[in-house]
Motif scaffolding. Structure first.
Motif, short mmCIF file in Angstrom:
data_model
loop_
_atom_site.label_atom_id
_atom_site.label_comp_id
_atom_site.label_asym_id
_atom_site.label_seq_id
_atom_site.Cartn_x
_atom_site.Cartn_y
_atom_site.Cartn_z
N PHE A 1 -0.86 5.16 7.79
CA PHE A 1 -1.25 3.94 8.08
C PHE A 1 -2.46 4.04 9.18
O PHE A 1 -3.39 3.31 9.33
CB PHE A 1 -0.25 2.91 8.54
CG PHE A 1 0.36 2.63 7.53
CD1 PHE A 1 0.17 2.13 6.24
CD2 PHE A 1 1.92 2.15 7.58
CE1 PHE A 1 0.92 1.79 5.05
CE2 PHE A 1 2.81 1.98 6.50
CZ PHE A 1 2.26 1.65 5.47
N ALA B 1 3.28 7.94 8.46
CA ALA B 1 3.13 7.17 7.33
C ALA B 1 1.80 7.26 6.56
O ALA B 1 1.51 7.00 5.29
CB ALA B 1 3.57 5.81 7.60
N ARG C 1 0.63 -1.21 -0.07
CA ARG C 1 -0.08 -0.15 0.00
C ARG C 1 0.93 1.17 -0.10
O ARG C 1 0.51 2.16 -0.76
CB ARG C 1 -0.78 -0.02 1.29
CG ARG C 1 -2.14 0.73 1.10
CD ARG C 1 -3.26 0.53 2.32
NE ARG C 1 -3.17 -0.90 2.69
CZ ARG C 1 -3.46 -1.52 3.96
NH1 ARG C 1 -3.53 -0.60 4.86
NH2 ARG C 1 -3.77 -2.52 4.24
N ASN C 2 1.93 1.19 0.89
CA ASN C 2 2.97 2.14 0.75
C ASN C 2 3.28 2.67 -0.66
O ASN C 2 3.89 3.70 -0.96
CB ASN C 2 4.31 2.00 1.83
CG ASN C 2 4.92 3.13 2.12
OD1 ASN C 2 5.86 2.72 2.61
ND2 ASN C 2 4.51 4.08 2.29
N PRO D 1 -1.44 6.51 2.30
CA PRO D 1 -0.17 6.31 2.53
C PRO D 1 0.69 6.54 1.38
O PRO D 1 1.71 7.27 1.21
CB PRO D 1 0.12 4.95 3.10
CG PRO D 1 -1.22 4.55 3.71
CD PRO D 1 -2.39 5.32 3.09
N GLN D 2 0.13 6.08 -0.10
CA GLN D 2 0.70 6.00 -1.12
C GLN D 2 0.85 7.30 -1.84
O GLN D 2 1.53 7.56 -2.81
CB GLN D 2 -0.14 5.10 -2.07
CG GLN D 2 -1.48 5.51 -2.50
CD GLN D 2 -2.38 4.94 -1.37
OE1 GLN D 2 -2.27 4.60 -0.44
NE2 GLN D 2 -3.72 4.46 -1.88
#
Lengths: 272, 347
Positions: free
Chosen positions: B52, B50, A177-178, B72-73
């Motif tokens: 999350f 982050a 996801r990051n 997050p992305q």
């Protein structure tokens, strides 16, 4: 290992072993033996009859089981993936409800829903999509059987696949996801490959159970050939008293299921 | 390089307040270590940065951009996890290139960047990275791959959640130095969460000490270690002895013994003495000026490899003191420079 431990292991292993021997191996050997007898003589005639009369039924059974299995797995993989990533307990419970509904009830419910004059067609006719003077019949054909098997087995698939997805640590998904992985990419790239072995096992269980379907095809099917193999076995015994051909059909079913069982055993051996 | 700011960040888990209004600046291009005991909120703070975790109150800013509501992305961070989180079904190359593939970077460019970053983290032989899977690597090598995976996407901020805590002591110490070198070489803003004080002090340009969801102290490693602002900070950093005392009329009473005290604290006090600061002397030796001395009974002396740790009973409590040599049990005097005795008032 001490003698007492060995005895304890034997006592624990004995009941399941006895059940497998009594309910599986002895009937299988007995079926195999009786399938080779015709009028008290050794003969392959029963198998010849299976080939002549039921080869399309076997293909029909395999097709329904295969189609339903693929459909169940595709739905379960993405549905469970979605439920794993976006946790939704009430929706998850809804999909597990069929676990508690017997096959006979499923069959009856689908007859009511999918029959030509059933509730689905009645509802669709209200918005002009179906003409009730010439309604389509989903219930009385292979699609009806497949719909029942898919709906009923989806619950088991959700239980097994979601369990397997939940064992994938959250950080694996967070790492993806990051980098910008969408829900679909997280399922396709992370959850699915990391749960392959569990999916194979779930698939093997469901395929064997679908091969042995009886009450659903009896209630939903067209009543005309082709039929699923278990219906053939039922008619062969009850209407023709032909145990030899019924046993030959049984042995063929065993062999089909054993192929899948072999795959299952190979998969769990790889996993250990 | 970007500065990260958190402003009055709050996060509740049910009735537990994991972050109680944390506000902080993480300097651009610097390595900041968030240090604290388990459950202090350090990982929650990192995960809030982050993206999350959705925070309940406050803001997270990268430079002038408010990223509080961004997923997050879209924040431009990359995370290195405690358990590495390398995907076991992908090869080393597959793991490192995944982020670039999602960004639809051309294949030749992916190859060039992946091999470059693997070289940077000194993964070793690059010839088999397209066939080897993470399980075939040691823990240290896996963490290098995890670091390469994070760096290859050239994030604005590198986030590390106890990345070395699963490694054995030797590998941890080596990787610690390499992490510091890499961060300086790349010049990225890095935030590093750890509960290991030695790691935080060795790695970071700035150390943020947290406890019970709050930021207790921020400063350089030297400041944090040498000038702890609270009893908690003093007790948490170094192997410390915490004793209860009372200050009255310029005298500090500890375990029934009285020493002179010229500091600002009055009434009930907490006294922190680091084991490494205490010297053990013969009770008959001449007292030295500018020191504080307590007498006690040395009960045990344990060899810890680099030094001996002595356990000395002072009244009802046992004080730890480190020394190069073992000492026989019996009566001793504990001496430490007055400036090393940290006295804090009790609330």
């Amino acid at each position: 290992m001490r003698l007492s431990h060995r005895l304890a292991c034997l006592v624990i292993a004995l009941p399941p072993l006895a059940i497998v021997v009594w309910l599986f191996f002895i009937p299988f050997l007995s079926s195999a033996y009786l399938s080779l007898l015709r009028e008290d003589q050794w003969s392959l005639r029963n198998y010849y009859l299976v080939w002549r009369l039921y080869r399309y039924d076997i293909l029909y059974t395999l097709w329904i089981a295969f189609f339903s299995l693929v459909a169940v797995l595709v739905i379960a993989v993405f549905l469970c993936g979605y439920l794993r990533i976006h946790i939704n307990r009430p929706v998850e419970f809804l999909f597990k409800i069929p676990l508690f509904i017997p096959f006979v009830v499923v069959g009856h419910a689908m007859r009511v829903l999918l029959a030509p004059k059933g509730t689905l067609n009645a509802a669709l006719s209200q918005i002009g999509l179906v003409n009730m003077n010439d309604p389509p019949s989903i219930a009385f054909g292979w699609i009806g059987i497949a719909v029942c098997l898919i709906w009923k087995n989806l619950a088991l698939a959700v239980l097994l696949v979601l369990g397997s997805y939940r064992s994938v640590d959250e950080t694996f998904l967070e790492a993806a996801r990051n980098f910008g992985a969408s829900t679909f990419q997280q399922i396709k790239d992370i959850l699915l490959p990391m749960s392959k072995a569990s999916l194979a096992v779930a698939g093997a269980f469901m395929f064997t159970s679908m091969l042995a379907s009886f009450s659903v095809p009896l209630m939903i099917g067209s009543g005309e050939p082709p039929q699923m193999v278990m219906i053939d076995v039922f008619y062969r015994i009850n209407y023709q008293m032909d145990y030899g051909t019924a046993n030959a059909l049984g042995v063929v079913s065993y062999l089909l299921a054993m192929g899948v069982a072999g795959y299952y055993l190979r998969t769990i051996q790889k996993g250990t | 390089m970007v500065e990260v700011r958190v402003e009055n960040v709050r996060k509740m888990y049910g009735k537990v307040e994991a972050l109680k209004g944390a506000s902080l600046n993480f300097k651009s291009g610097a390595m900041t270590a968030i240090l604290g005991p388990s459950g202090c909120g350090k990982t929650t703070l990192l995960r809030s940065i982050a993206g999350f975790i959705q925070i309940d109150e406050g803001r997270v800013l990268f430079g002038n951009d408010d990223v509080t509501e961004l997923p997050p992305q879209h924040r431009g961070t990359a995370m290195v996890f405690q358990n590495y989180a390398l995907w076991p079904h992908m090869t080393i190359f597959g793991n490192v290139s995944y982020g670039l593939r999602l960004q639809k970077v051309p294949e030749a460019e992916i190859r060039r960047r992946v091999l470059k970053v693997l070289e940077l983290v000194e993964i070793g032989n690059l010839s088999d990275v397209e066939t080897r899977k993470p399980a075939a690597l040691s823990g240290g090598q896996q963490q290098r791959v995890a670091l390469a995976r994070a760096l290859v996407v050239e994030p604005k901020v590198l986030l590390m959640d106890e990345p070395l805590s699963n490694l054995d002591a030797k590998v941890r110490q080596r990787l610690r130095a390499e992490l510091r070198r890499l961060q300086k070489q790349v010049g990225i803003t890095a935030i590093y969460v750890t509960h290991d004080q030695e790691e935080a002090l060795a790695l970071a340009d700035t150390v943020v000490l947290m406890n019970q969801g709050q930021i207790i102290q921020t400063g350089t490693p030297q400041d944090i270690y040498l000038k702890p602002g609270t009893a908690f900070a003093a007790e948490f950093l170094g192997v410390s002895n915490q004793l209860e005392g009372e200050v009255a009329d310029g005298k500090l009473t500890i375990a029934g013994q009285t020493v002179s005290y010229a500091g600002p604290v009055r009434g009930k006090a907490v006294v922190i003495m680091r084991a490494s600061d205490i010297q053990i002397e013969d009770p008959a030796a001449t007292p030295r000026p500018e020191t504080m001395a307590l007498t006690g009974i040395l009960e045990e002396s344990l060899f810890l490899g680099a030094h001996y740790r002595q356990y000395i009973r002072v009244g009802r409590i046992v004080v730890m003191a480190d020394s190069a040599d073992p000492r026989p049990t019996g009566a001793v005097r504990l001496v430490l420079p007055s400036e090393k005795v940290q006295v804090y008032g009790q609330p």
